[in-house]
Design a protein around this motif. Structure first.
Motif, short mmCIF file in Angstrom:
data_model
loop_
_atom_site.label_atom_id
_atom_site.label_comp_id
_atom_site.label_asym_id
_atom_site.label_seq_id
_atom_site.Cartn_x
_atom_site.Cartn_y
_atom_site.Cartn_z
N THR A 1 -1.41 11.03 49.07
CA THR A 1 -2.69 11.52 48.55
C THR A 1 -2.60 13.01 48.26
N ALA A 2 -1.99 13.77 49.17
CA ALA A 2 -1.82 15.20 48.94
C ALA A 2 -0.97 15.45 47.70
N LEU A 3 0.08 14.65 47.51
CA LEU A 3 0.95 14.83 46.35
C LEU A 3 0.17 14.56 45.06
N ARG A 4 -0.68 13.57 45.05
CA ARG A 4 -1.49 13.26 43.86
C ARG A 4 -2.49 14.37 43.57
N MET A 5 -2.98 15.02 44.59
CA MET A 5 -3.86 16.16 44.35
C MET A 5 -3.07 17.34 43.77
N LEU A 6 -1.85 17.53 44.25
CA LEU A 6 -1.01 18.57 43.67
C LEU A 6 -0.75 18.31 42.20
N ALA A 7 -0.61 17.03 41.83
CA ALA A 7 -0.33 16.65 40.45
C ALA A 7 -1.56 16.70 39.56
N GLY A 8 -2.73 16.90 40.16
CA GLY A 8 -3.96 16.91 39.37
C GLY A 8 -4.49 15.52 39.08
N LEU A 9 -3.95 14.50 39.74
CA LEU A 9 -4.38 13.12 39.52
C LEU A 9 -5.58 12.75 40.38
N LEU A 10 -5.79 13.49 41.47
CA LEU A 10 -6.96 13.33 42.32
C LEU A 10 -7.61 14.70 42.50
N LYS A 11 -8.92 14.71 42.47
CA LYS A 11 -9.64 15.97 42.64
C LYS A 11 -10.05 16.13 44.09
N PRO A 12 -9.72 17.25 44.72
CA PRO A 12 -10.11 17.45 46.11
C PRO A 12 -11.63 17.56 46.24
N ASP A 13 -12.15 17.09 47.38
CA ASP A 13 -13.57 17.31 47.68
C ASP A 13 -13.82 18.78 47.96
N TYR A 14 -12.85 19.39 48.61
CA TYR A 14 -12.93 20.82 48.93
C TYR A 14 -11.55 21.44 48.68
N GLY A 15 -11.55 22.76 48.53
CA GLY A 15 -10.30 23.45 48.27
C GLY A 15 -9.89 23.35 46.81
N HIS A 16 -8.73 23.90 46.52
CA HIS A 16 -8.26 23.90 45.14
C HIS A 16 -6.74 23.94 45.08
N VAL A 17 -6.22 23.50 43.94
CA VAL A 17 -4.79 23.57 43.64
C VAL A 17 -4.63 24.47 42.43
N ARG A 18 -3.76 25.45 42.57
CA ARG A 18 -3.51 26.37 41.46
C ARG A 18 -2.08 26.18 40.96
N LEU A 19 -1.97 26.09 39.65
CA LEU A 19 -0.68 25.96 38.98
C LEU A 19 -0.44 27.23 38.20
N GLN A 20 0.48 28.05 38.70
CA GLN A 20 0.76 29.35 38.10
C GLN A 20 -0.54 30.11 37.81
N ASP A 21 -1.35 30.28 38.88
CA ASP A 21 -2.58 31.08 38.86
C ASP A 21 -3.73 30.45 38.07
N ARG A 22 -3.61 29.18 37.69
CA ARG A 22 -4.72 28.51 37.01
C ARG A 22 -5.14 27.29 37.83
N ASP A 23 -6.44 27.06 37.94
CA ASP A 23 -6.94 25.88 38.63
C ASP A 23 -6.45 24.65 37.89
N ILE A 24 -5.72 23.76 38.59
CA ILE A 24 -5.11 22.62 37.91
C ILE A 24 -6.17 21.68 37.33
N GLY A 25 -7.36 21.67 37.90
CA GLY A 25 -8.42 20.83 37.39
C GLY A 25 -8.96 21.30 36.05
N ARG A 26 -8.65 22.52 35.66
CA ARG A 26 -9.13 23.07 34.39
C ARG A 26 -8.03 23.10 33.32
N ILE A 27 -6.91 22.51 33.64
CA ILE A 27 -5.81 22.44 32.67
C ILE A 27 -5.82 21.05 32.04
N GLY A 28 -5.78 20.99 30.73
CA GLY A 28 -5.79 19.71 30.03
C GLY A 28 -4.61 18.84 30.42
N ALA A 29 -4.78 17.52 30.29
CA ALA A 29 -3.76 16.57 30.74
C ALA A 29 -2.43 16.81 30.04
#
Length: 252
Positions: A44-72
């Motif tokens: 589950t943690a790995l899928r959140m890192l990949a942007g496939l699951l959205k965390p309820d809390y916290g965030h994942v950043r990919l090179q200083d950008r929120d992964i949830g705001r990066i297009g697929a």
């Protein structure tokens, strides 16, 4: 260089916190092993890192950008995710399926199949001899290598792999872990979920140990794989035996 960073990511399912305030930082040139007993929250943690699951809390950043705001499509050019082997693949030739890794770059069909990255990926995973075989005819271990080849064909700086060696024989398990080390030496960042603690200790630069959704230890393999921790997390005692038979190197 920091490629990816997770800060206090949490996810609840069915009233249970599957991942609970987990944090980690992935740097270029590093192989990070994600370990822990079944149900610890690793996949589950790995899928959140990949942007496939959205965390309820916290965030994942990919090179200083929120992964949830990066297009697929853009995300797929930056992060390759290798899931656990699941459904049987379609009866397409192996090369054609590996070439799907070029889709995020706008390449498809013969153009993709002939791309040097596809050829290199097939060679690196020992799949050239199987490139024309229907993927549906592959064994579980061969499918695992094909999935890695497709990820390599995408040429991403980050690779996230969920139990990629689970179905592999000793030679191919060693080969895949050695390949992760080569990729890290080229500047990629690798996160790999593992249950084989011997290979984790040998090939990973650092280990993240999860238990009941939380990160309970993060550090060098020798700092994480301690007897007391094995007892409290895995519920086992361990023996360190010099003459234990452990596959070590490929025969040439």
């Amino acid at each position: 260089m920091i490629l990816m960073q997770a800060q206090d990511i949490s996810l609840t399912r069915g009233g249970r916190k599957v991942v609970d305030a987990a944090s980690l930082t992935l740097e270029a040139g590093r192989v990070m092993g994600l370990i822990g007993p079944n149900g610890a929250g690793k996949s589950t943690a790995l899928r959140m890192l990949a942007g496939l699951l959205k965390p309820d809390y916290g965030h994942v950043r990919l090179q200083d950008r929120d992964i949830g705001r990066i297009g697929a499509e853009m995300r797929a050019r930056q992060v390759a995710f290798i899931p656990q082997d699941g459904q049987k693949p379609p009866p397409m030739p192996v090369r054609a399926l590996v070439a799907l890794g070029r889709l995020p770059h706008g390449q498809a069909g013969e153009r993709a199949a002939g791309h040097p990255a596809v050829e290199d990926a097939l060679a690196a995973t020992d799949m050239l001899e199987l490139q024309n075989r229907p993927a549906s005819h592959l064994s579980g271990g061969e499918r695992a290598r094909m999935n890695l080849a497709r990820a390599l064909a995408t040429s991403t700086p980050v690779i996230l792999a969920d139990e990629p060696i689970a179905a592999l024989d000793p030679a191919h398990a060693l080969s895949m872990m050695q390949l992760f080390r080569v990729l890290a030496a080229q500047g990629k960042g690798i996160v790999v979920v593992l249950h084989d603690l011997a290979l984790a200790a040998r090939f990973c630069d650092e280990l993240v140990l999860m238990h009941q959704g939380r990160v309970v230890r993060h550090g060098l393999p020798e700092q994480v794989l301690q007897d007391t921790i094995m007892g409290s997390v895995y519920g086992v005692t361990v023996k360190r035996i010099e003459n234990a038979v452990i596959p070590w190197a490929l025969c040439r």
